[in-house]
Design an enzyme around this catalytic site. Structure first.
Site, PDB file in Angstrom:
ATOM      1  N   ASN A  11       0.877  -1.178   0.000  1.00 33.51           N
ATOM      2  CA  ASN A  11       0.000   0.000   0.000  1.00 33.51           C
ATOM      3  C   ASN A  11       0.913   1.226   0.000  1.00 33.51           C
ATOM      4  O   ASN A  11       1.437   1.607   1.037  1.00 33.51           O
ATOM      5  CB  ASN A  11      -0.901  -0.012   1.247  1.00 33.51           C
ATOM      6  CG  ASN A  11      -1.716   1.265   1.372  1.00 33.51           C
ATOM      7  OD1 ASN A  11      -1.827   2.037   0.414  1.00 33.51           O
ATOM      8  ND2 ASN A  11      -2.283   1.501   2.541  1.00 33.51           N
ATOM      9  N   LYS A  13       0.156   4.226  -0.382  1.00 34.38           N
ATOM     10  CA  LYS A  13      -0.512   5.444   0.119  1.00 34.38           C
ATOM     11  C   LYS A  13      -0.236   6.599  -0.849  1.00 34.38           C
ATOM     12  O   LYS A  13      -0.096   6.378  -2.043  1.00 34.38           O
ATOM     13  CB  LYS A  13      -0.059   5.769   1.543  1.00 34.38           C
ATOM     14  CG  LYS A  13      -0.117   4.552   2.460  1.00 34.38           C
ATOM     15  CD  LYS A  13       0.033   4.908   3.895  1.00 34.38           C
ATOM     16  CE  LYS A  13       0.136   3.632   4.720  1.00 34.38           C
ATOM     17  NZ  LYS A  13      -0.006   3.871   6.134  1.00 34.38           N
ATOM     18  N   HIS A  97      -9.599   1.416   4.667  1.00 30.58           N
ATOM     19  CA  HIS A  97      -8.325   1.633   5.364  1.00 30.58           C
ATOM     20  C   HIS A  97      -8.559   2.614   6.512  1.00 30.58           C
ATOM     21  O   HIS A  97      -9.351   3.554   6.391  1.00 30.58           O
ATOM     22  CB  HIS A  97      -7.279   2.184   4.387  1.00 30.58           C
ATOM     23  CG  HIS A  97      -5.904   2.182   4.972  1.00 30.58           C
ATOM     24  ND1 HIS A  97      -5.480   3.152   5.847  1.00 30.58           N
ATOM     25  CD2 HIS A  97      -4.875   1.306   4.834  1.00 30.58           C
ATOM     26  CE1 HIS A  97      -4.234   2.867   6.220  1.00 30.58           C
ATOM     27  NE2 HIS A  97      -3.849   1.762   5.615  1.00 30.58           N
ATOM     28  N   GLU A  99      -6.949   5.033   7.564  1.00 34.63           N
ATOM     29  CA  GLU A  99      -6.736   6.453   7.234  1.00 34.63           C
ATOM     30  C   GLU A  99      -7.967   7.032   6.549  1.00 34.63           C
ATOM     31  O   GLU A  99      -8.305   8.205   6.730  1.00 34.63           O
ATOM     32  CB  GLU A  99      -5.475   6.596   6.370  1.00 34.63           C
ATOM     33  CG  GLU A  99      -4.214   6.379   7.212  1.00 34.63           C
ATOM     34  CD  GLU A  99      -3.019   5.854   6.463  1.00 34.63           C
ATOM     35  OE1 GLU A  99      -2.992   5.900   5.216  1.00 34.63           O
ATOM     36  OE2 GLU A  99      -2.078   5.362   7.139  1.00 34.63           O
ATOM     37  N   GLU A 169      -5.727  -4.564  10.694  1.00 34.17           N
ATOM     38  CA  GLU A 169      -4.722  -3.520  10.880  1.00 34.17           C
ATOM     39  C   GLU A 169      -5.033  -2.746  12.161  1.00 34.17           C
ATOM     40  O   GLU A 169      -5.840  -1.804  12.135  1.00 34.17           O
ATOM     41  CB  GLU A 169      -4.729  -2.560   9.692  1.00 34.17           C
ATOM     42  CG  GLU A 169      -4.430  -3.228   8.374  1.00 34.17           C
ATOM     43  CD  GLU A 169      -3.773  -2.260   7.390  1.00 34.17           C
ATOM     44  OE1 GLU A 169      -2.670  -2.563   6.938  1.00 34.17           O
ATOM     45  OE2 GLU A 169      -4.348  -1.192   7.118  1.00 34.17           O
ATOM     46  N   GLY A 175       2.098   2.604  10.686  1.00 35.06           N
ATOM     47  CA  GLY A 175       3.050   3.696  10.491  1.00 35.06           C
ATOM     48  C   GLY A 175       3.708   4.174  11.773  1.00 35.06           C
ATOM     49  O   GLY A 175       4.334   5.236  11.797  1.00 35.06           O
ATOM     50  N   SER A 214       3.088  -1.787  10.518  1.00 37.06           N
ATOM     51  CA  SER A 214       4.538  -1.785  10.750  1.00 37.06           C
ATOM     52  C   SER A 214       5.185  -3.145  10.507  1.00 37.06           C
ATOM     53  O   SER A 214       6.093  -3.531  11.246  1.00 37.06           O
ATOM     54  CB  SER A 214       4.868  -1.250  12.144  1.00 37.06           C
ATOM     55  OG  SER A 214       4.422   0.096  12.262  1.00 37.06           O
TER      56      SER A 214
HETATM   57  C1  PEP Z   1      -0.989   0.363   5.996  1.00 37.45           C
HETATM   58  O1  PEP Z   1      -1.095   1.552   5.778  1.00 37.45           O
HETATM   59  O2  PEP Z   1      -1.834  -0.417   5.532  1.00 37.45           O
HETATM   60  C2  PEP Z   1       0.152  -0.088   6.780  1.00 37.45           C
HETATM   61  C3  PEP Z   1       0.127  -1.297   7.272  1.00 37.45           C
HETATM   62  O3  PEP Z   1       1.179   0.801   6.955  1.00 37.45           O
HETATM   63  P1  PEP Z   1       2.605   0.519   7.682  1.00 37.45           P
HETATM   64  O4  PEP Z   1       3.089  -0.801   7.156  1.00 37.45           O
HETATM   65  O5  PEP Z   1       3.460   1.651   7.270  1.00 37.45           O
HETATM   66  O6  PEP Z   1       2.322   0.463   9.135  1.00 37.45           O
END
Ligand code: PEP
Length: 252
Positions: A11, A13, A97, A99, A169, A175, A214
């Site tokens: 992803n 983003k 997601h 976000e 998630e 992040g 992460s």
């Molecule tokens: C995500 O945005 O789906 C995600 C898992 O981000 P990160 O791996 O940076 O935590």
């Protein structure tokens, strides 16, 4: 049953541009030659899907989008439709997601509408669910995840999950550099699978549930080793080819 084939989805983003995506995609392609053991997808900003489609043609790496309108077409300035995504061989679309949920006020019903719209256009939703830190600390993780899941179940029915992917998630891990422990991930993944199994055990056994939050080259293997973890949705680490490739290898 044997474990499901893993999926690792990038992803990006709102990162990358034409100049930086080309070497990134080419390096990922080169690193995945002869890969048959793990499914891989790249969810890019929609503007770059035509370029991504061309670069990934014939590689087996799937094209994905990060978001889509819940409407089929019409006066929705700035939005992108499933019909448009279909023009570029888009296979996966992320829905819900965190976000989008937190910054763009996408609630459970809207996410369920998007999920249904994605499937009606013959693409595969990657449905993201997960709790805030405050919700985890209040012991509400299962309640939140169940609510997010049930919104889709009540709109589309359990059968829809035979053509979908779920990504757990935890919002506090996205992040932040804080990863859920493999036990924390397994616990919620198992809960999700059991909730689906209450309605259809075959669909529950077959659906891929990705972990996101992460994931890095050095923690991927232990997370992916858990019974109900079928790969990952990868944000930050998907922007560096070597890191992303190491995560793909860990999913084998
Ligand atoms: C995500 O945005 O789906 C995600 C898992 O981000 P990160 O791996 O940076 O935590």
């Amino acid at each position: 049953m044997s474990k499901r084939q893993s999926l690792v989805a990038a992803n990006w983003k709102m990162n990358s541009n034409l100049a930086s995506m080309k070497p990134l995609v080419d390096a990922i392609k080169a690193g995945l030659v002869d890969n048959n053991d793990v499914d891989v997808a790249i969810c890019a900003p929609s503007l770059y899907l035509p370029e991504l489609e061309q670069r990934l043609a014939g590689t087996g790496i799937a094209v994905g989008a990060q978001n889509v309108s819940e409407h089929e077409a019409g006066a929705f300035t700035g939005e992108i439709s499933t019909t448009m995504l279909n023009d570029f061989n888009c296979h996966f679309v992320i829905a819900g997601h965190s976000e989008r949920r937190s910054m763009y006020a996408e609630n459970d019903e809207l996410v369920a509408d998007k999920f249904a719209q994605i499937q009606s256009a013959a693409m595969v939703p990657i449905l993201c669910v997960g709790e805030l830190l405050s919700e985890r600390e209040a012991g509400l993780t299962e309640e939140v995840v169940a609510r997010q899941l049930d919104a889709v179940l009540s709109k589309s029915g359990v059968a829809a999950f035979s053509q979908a992917v779920i990504a757990y998630e935890p919002v506090w891990a996205i992040g932040t550099g804080k990863t859920a422990s493999k036990e924390q991930a397994q616990e919620v993944h198992e809960f999700i699978r059991q909730r689906l199994a209450q309605q259809d055990s075959t669909i529950a056994a077959g659906i891929r549930i990705l972990y996101g939050g992460s994931v890095k080259a050095d923690n991927a293997k232990e997370l992916f080793s858990m019974t109900d973890v079928d790969g990952g949705l990868i944000g930050g680490a998907s922007l560096k080819a070597n890191d992303f490739l190491a995560i793909c290898r860990a999913a084998r």
